[in-house]
Design a protein around this motif. Structure first.
Motif, PDB file in Angstrom:
ATOM      1  N   GLN A   7       0.826  -1.203   0.000  1.00 27.18           N
ATOM      2  CA  GLN A   7       0.000   0.000   0.000  1.00 27.18           C
ATOM      3  C   GLN A   7       0.857   1.248   0.000  1.00 27.18           C
ATOM      4  OE1 GLN A   7      -2.568  -0.545   3.351  1.00 27.18           O
ATOM      5  NE2 GLN A   7      -4.128  -1.586   2.145  1.00 27.18           N
ATOM      6  N   THR A   8       1.926   1.282   0.792  1.00 24.25           N
ATOM      7  CA  THR A   8       2.779   2.468   0.825  1.00 24.25           C
ATOM      8  C   THR A   8       3.625   2.574  -0.440  1.00 24.25           C
ATOM      9  OG1 THR A   8       4.482   1.272   2.054  1.00 24.25           O
ATOM     10  CG2 THR A   8       2.890   2.553   3.331  1.00 24.25           C
ATOM     11  N   ALA A   9       3.991   1.447  -1.043  1.00 22.70           N
ATOM     12  CA  ALA A   9       4.792   1.492  -2.265  1.00 22.70           C
ATOM     13  C   ALA A   9       3.965   1.992  -3.441  1.00 22.70           C
ATOM     14  CB  ALA A   9       5.354   0.108  -2.566  1.00 22.70           C
ATOM     15  N   ASN A  10       2.659   1.726  -3.453  1.00 24.70           N
ATOM     16  CA  ASN A  10       1.812   2.104  -4.583  1.00 24.70           C
ATOM     17  C   ASN A  10       1.120   3.450  -4.411  1.00 24.70           C
ATOM     18  OD1 ASN A  10       2.380  -0.143  -6.114  1.00 24.70           O
ATOM     19  ND2 ASN A  10       0.788  -1.360  -5.127  1.00 24.70           N
ATOM     20  N   ILE A  11       1.304   4.114  -3.268  1.00 27.12           N
ATOM     21  CA  ILE A  11       0.587   5.363  -3.035  1.00 27.12           C
ATOM     22  C   ILE A  11       1.011   6.450  -4.044  1.00 27.12           C
ATOM     23  CG2 ILE A  11       2.158   6.360  -1.327  1.00 27.12           C
ATOM     24  CD1 ILE A  11      -0.366   7.175   0.221  1.00 27.12           C
ATOM     25  N   HIS A  12       2.252   6.442  -4.480  1.00 23.21           N
ATOM     26  CA  HIS A  12       2.747   7.431  -5.446  1.00 23.21           C
ATOM     27  C   HIS A  12       2.977   6.817  -6.824  1.00 23.21           C
ATOM     28  CE1 HIS A  12       3.184  10.307  -2.266  1.00 23.21           C
ATOM     29  NE2 HIS A  12       3.920   9.468  -1.574  1.00 23.21           N
ATOM     30  N   ARG A  13       2.328   5.736  -7.081  1.00 19.17           N
ATOM     31  CA  ARG A  13       2.549   5.005  -8.328  1.00 19.17           C
ATOM     32  C   ARG A  13       2.234   5.837  -9.564  1.00 19.17           C
ATOM     33  NH1 ARG A  13      -0.291  -0.734  -9.799  1.00 19.17           N
ATOM     34  NH2 ARG A  13       0.768  -1.039 -11.768  1.00 19.17           N
ATOM     35  N   TYR A  14       1.191   6.661  -9.501  1.00 17.71           N
ATOM     36  CA  TYR A  14       0.763   7.438 -10.662  1.00 17.71           C
ATOM     37  C   TYR A  14       1.097   8.920 -10.530  1.00 17.71           C
ATOM     38  CZ  TYR A  14      -1.821   3.204 -11.702  1.00 17.71           C
ATOM     39  OH  TYR A  14      -2.159   1.904 -11.964  1.00 17.71           O
ATOM     40  N   SER A  15       1.961   9.282  -9.577  1.00 19.03           N
ATOM     41  CA  SER A  15       2.324  10.680  -9.351  1.00 19.03           C
ATOM     42  C   SER A  15       3.801  10.886  -9.624  1.00 19.03           C
ATOM     43  CB  SER A  15       2.023  11.082  -7.910  1.00 19.03           C
ATOM     44  OG  SER A  15       0.664  10.914  -7.631  1.00 19.03           O
ATOM     45  N   TYR A  16       4.155  12.141  -9.958  1.00 16.51           N
ATOM     46  CA  TYR A  16       5.547  12.466 -10.231  1.00 16.51           C
ATOM     47  C   TYR A  16       5.738  13.974 -10.093  1.00 16.51           C
ATOM     48  CZ  TYR A  16      10.010  12.879 -12.616  1.00 16.51           C
ATOM     49  OH  TYR A  16      11.322  13.142 -12.913  1.00 16.51           O
ATOM     50  N   GLY A  17       6.900  14.375  -9.649  1.00 18.11           N
ATOM     51  CA  GLY A  17       7.266  15.787  -9.636  1.00 18.11           C
ATOM     52  C   GLY A  17       6.916  16.478  -8.340  1.00 18.11           C
ATOM     53  N   GLY A  18       7.005  17.801  -8.368  1.00 22.47           N
ATOM     54  CA  GLY A  18       6.717  18.590  -7.184  1.00 22.47           C
ATOM     55  C   GLY A  18       7.669  18.252  -6.051  1.00 22.47           C
ATOM     56  N   THR A  19       7.155  18.152  -4.847  1.00 20.51           N
ATOM     57  CA  THR A  19       7.992  17.830  -3.695  1.00 20.51           C
ATOM     58  C   THR A  19       8.308  16.338  -3.612  1.00 20.51           C
ATOM     59  OG1 THR A  19       6.031  17.663  -2.304  1.00 20.51           O
ATOM     60  CG2 THR A  19       7.169  19.779  -2.334  1.00 20.51           C
ATOM     61  N   LEU A  20       7.673  15.521  -4.443  1.00 21.03           N
ATOM     62  CA  LEU A  20       7.994  14.084  -4.454  1.00 21.03           C
ATOM     63  C   LEU A  20       9.427  13.832  -4.920  1.00 21.03           C
ATOM     64  CD1 LEU A  20       4.848  12.344  -5.975  1.00 21.03           C
ATOM     65  CD2 LEU A  20       5.678  12.203  -3.646  1.00 21.03           C
ATOM     66  N   ARG A  21       9.987  14.762  -5.678  1.00 23.51           N
ATOM     67  CA  ARG A  21      11.347  14.585  -6.174  1.00 23.51           C
ATOM     68  C   ARG A  21      12.365  14.553  -5.042  1.00 23.51           C
ATOM     69  NH1 ARG A  21      13.433  12.976 -10.449  1.00 23.51           N
ATOM     70  NH2 ARG A  21      15.017  14.559 -10.418  1.00 23.51           N
ATOM     71  N   ARG A  22      11.996  15.093  -3.889  1.00 26.49           N
ATOM     72  CA  ARG A  22      12.918  15.093  -2.749  1.00 26.49           C
ATOM     73  C   ARG A  22      13.044  13.713  -2.124  1.00 26.49           C
ATOM     74  NH1 ARG A  22      10.496  20.475  -0.059  1.00 26.49           N
ATOM     75  NH2 ARG A  22      11.261  21.923  -1.633  1.00 26.49           N
ATOM     76  N   SER A  23      12.032  12.872  -2.308  1.00 23.36           N
ATOM     77  CA  SER A  23      12.083  11.519  -1.750  1.00 23.36           C
ATOM     78  C   SER A  23      12.425  10.531  -2.863  1.00 23.36           C
ATOM     79  CB  SER A  23      10.736  11.150  -1.121  1.00 23.36           C
ATOM     80  OG  SER A  23       9.761  11.015  -2.113  1.00 23.36           O
ATOM     81  N   SER A  24      12.797   9.343  -2.466  1.00 19.52           N
ATOM     82  CA  SER A  24      13.170   8.339  -3.463  1.00 19.52           C
ATOM     83  C   SER A  24      11.969   7.848  -4.258  1.00 19.52           C
ATOM     84  CB  SER A  24      13.845   7.156  -2.772  1.00 19.52           C
ATOM     85  OG  SER A  24      12.943   6.555  -1.866  1.00 19.52           O
ATOM     86  N   LYS A  25      10.750   8.077  -3.740  1.00 18.33           N
ATOM     87  CA  LYS A  25       9.548   7.598  -4.418  1.00 18.33           C
ATOM     88  C   LYS A  25       9.246   8.374  -5.696  1.00 18.33           C
ATOM     89  CE  LYS A  25       7.608   6.518   0.063  1.00 18.33           C
ATOM     90  NZ  LYS A  25       8.751   7.029   0.807  1.00 18.33           N
ATOM     91  N   GLY A  26       9.753   9.592  -5.804  1.00 19.11           N
ATOM     92  CA  GLY A  26       9.416  10.427  -6.943  1.00 19.11           C
ATOM     93  C   GLY A  26      10.499  10.544  -7.979  1.00 19.11           C
ATOM     94  N   ARG A  27      11.421   9.610  -8.013  1.00 24.99           N
ATOM     95  CA  ARG A  27      12.551   9.745  -8.915  1.00 24.99           C
ATOM     96  C   ARG A  27      12.545   8.778 -10.089  1.00 24.99           C
ATOM     97  NH1 ARG A  27      16.804  10.339  -4.175  1.00 24.99           N
ATOM     98  NH2 ARG A  27      16.122  12.342  -3.418  1.00 24.99           N
ATOM     99  N   GLY A  28      11.470   8.075 -10.293  1.00 28.38           N
ATOM    100  CA  GLY A  28      11.404   7.167 -11.432  1.00 28.38           C
ATOM    101  C   GLY A  28      10.999   7.925 -12.689  1.00 28.38           C
ATOM    102  N   ALA A  29      10.511   7.210 -13.673  1.00 29.65           N
ATOM    103  CA  ALA A  29      10.024   7.844 -14.886  1.00 29.65           C
ATOM    104  C   ALA A  29       8.662   8.477 -14.604  1.00 29.65           C
ATOM    105  CB  ALA A  29       9.900   6.817 -16.005  1.00 29.65           C
ATOM    106  N   ARG A  30       8.367   9.584 -15.285  1.00 31.76           N
ATOM    107  CA  ARG A  30       7.088  10.268 -15.089  1.00 31.76           C
ATOM    108  C   ARG A  30       5.972   9.394 -15.646  1.00 31.76           C
ATOM    109  NH1 ARG A  30       5.608  15.579 -14.249  1.00 31.76           N
ATOM    110  NH2 ARG A  30       7.719  16.315 -14.627  1.00 31.76           N
ATOM    111  N   PRO A  31       5.014   8.956 -14.807  1.00 29.50           N
ATOM    112  CA  PRO A  31       3.907   8.160 -15.327  1.00 29.50           C
ATOM    113  C   PRO A  31       2.932   9.055 -16.092  1.00 29.50           C
ATOM    114  CG  PRO A  31       3.676   8.450 -12.965  1.00 29.50           C
ATOM    115  CD  PRO A  31       4.958   9.096 -13.363  1.00 29.50           C
ATOM    116  N   LEU A  32       2.704   8.740 -17.337  1.00 30.96           N
ATOM    117  CA  LEU A  32       1.750   9.454 -18.180  1.00 30.96           C
ATOM    118  C   LEU A  32       0.858   8.431 -18.851  1.00 30.96           C
ATOM    119  CD1 LEU A  32       4.104  12.086 -19.842  1.00 30.96           C
ATOM    120  CD2 LEU A  32       2.506  12.466 -17.990  1.00 30.96           C
ATOM    121  N   SER A  33      -0.340   8.839 -19.218  1.00 34.34           N
ATOM    122  CA  SER A  33      -1.275   7.922 -19.830  1.00 34.34           C
ATOM    123  C   SER A  33      -1.940   8.594 -21.019  1.00 34.34           C
ATOM    124  CB  SER A  33      -2.338   7.511 -18.811  1.00 34.34           C
ATOM    125  OG  SER A  33      -3.337   6.746 -19.422  1.00 34.34           O
ATOM    126  N   SER A  34      -2.114   7.830 -22.084  1.00 37.05           N
ATOM    127  CA  SER A  34      -2.830   8.359 -23.239  1.00 37.05           C
ATOM    128  C   SER A  34      -4.324   8.044 -23.136  1.00 37.05           C
ATOM    129  CB  SER A  34      -2.255   7.779 -24.527  1.00 37.05           C
ATOM    130  OG  SER A  34      -2.341   6.380 -24.503  1.00 37.05           O
TER     131      SER A  34
END
Length: 180
Positions: A7-34
């Motif tokens: 649950q904690t690993a997936n909480i930021h699964r579809y989010s990226y950027g902002g203050t998330l970049r300060r934590s390790s959770k926000g440093r992957g590829a930006r999730p985008l959807s068509s």
């Protein structure tokens, strides 16, 4: 215990950027959807943009850039709200590359026009406080919440009093009033 980890690993699964970049959770590829809509937030540095984004010049510039580049990159802007220090946009795109180009060009063109630095590099603080925050909106209920949130932000920018409870404390009647 295993369930809590997922649950904690997936909480930021579809989010990226902002203050998330300060934590390790926000440093992957930006999730985008068509397929799904995307909630996008640009946060401006108040030291650089002293009058705020609601000033007539900055407001007109941001709306013109969104309109121009949404047509160029085939990105549909469903809803937007320009606040004093940030911008909320709900958009849809047909291709990941078009959405990425829209994010890059709108942010870059706004910063260059604002600081008048089309030919040379500018020293000093950045126009944007963080990288753009994006969240893929999954499901109809999350979509309705995002739309209501952006509408509430627009109403507050136009003079509606701020409430700490915001959307959580609103009745169905208050939500209908929000859209009138």
């Amino acid at each position: 215990m295993q369930k809590d980890f997922y649950q904690t690993a997936n909480i930021h699964r579809y989010s990226y950027g902002g203050t998330l970049r300060r934590s390790s959770k926000g440093r992957g590829a930006r999730p985008l959807s068509s397929k799904d809509p995307i909630h996008l937030v640009f946060k401006v540095n108040k030291l650089v943009v002293k009058k705020g984004l609601r000033s007539p010049r900055h407001f007109a510039l941001m709306t013109a850039l969104m309109k121009k580049y949404s047509l160029r990159f085939f990105v549909g802007v469903e809803q937007f709200s320009i606040q004093r220090d940030h911008v909320h946009i709900l958009l849809r795109g047909s291709r990941r590359s078009n959405i990425q180009s829209f994010l890059r060009v709108v942010a870059g063109q706004f910063a260059q026009t604002l600081t008048d630095t089309f030919t040379e590099r500018r020293d000093g603080p950045s126009v944007w406080l963080h990288r753009p925050f994006t969240r893929v909106v999954k499901g109809y209920r999350a979509y309705q919440t995002a739309r209501n949130y952006i509408q509430l932000n627009e109403k507050e920018a136009l003079g509606r009093p701020y409430s700490k409870t915001r959307l959580r404390g609103m009745t169905a009647e208050q939500l209908r009033e929000l859209w009138t």
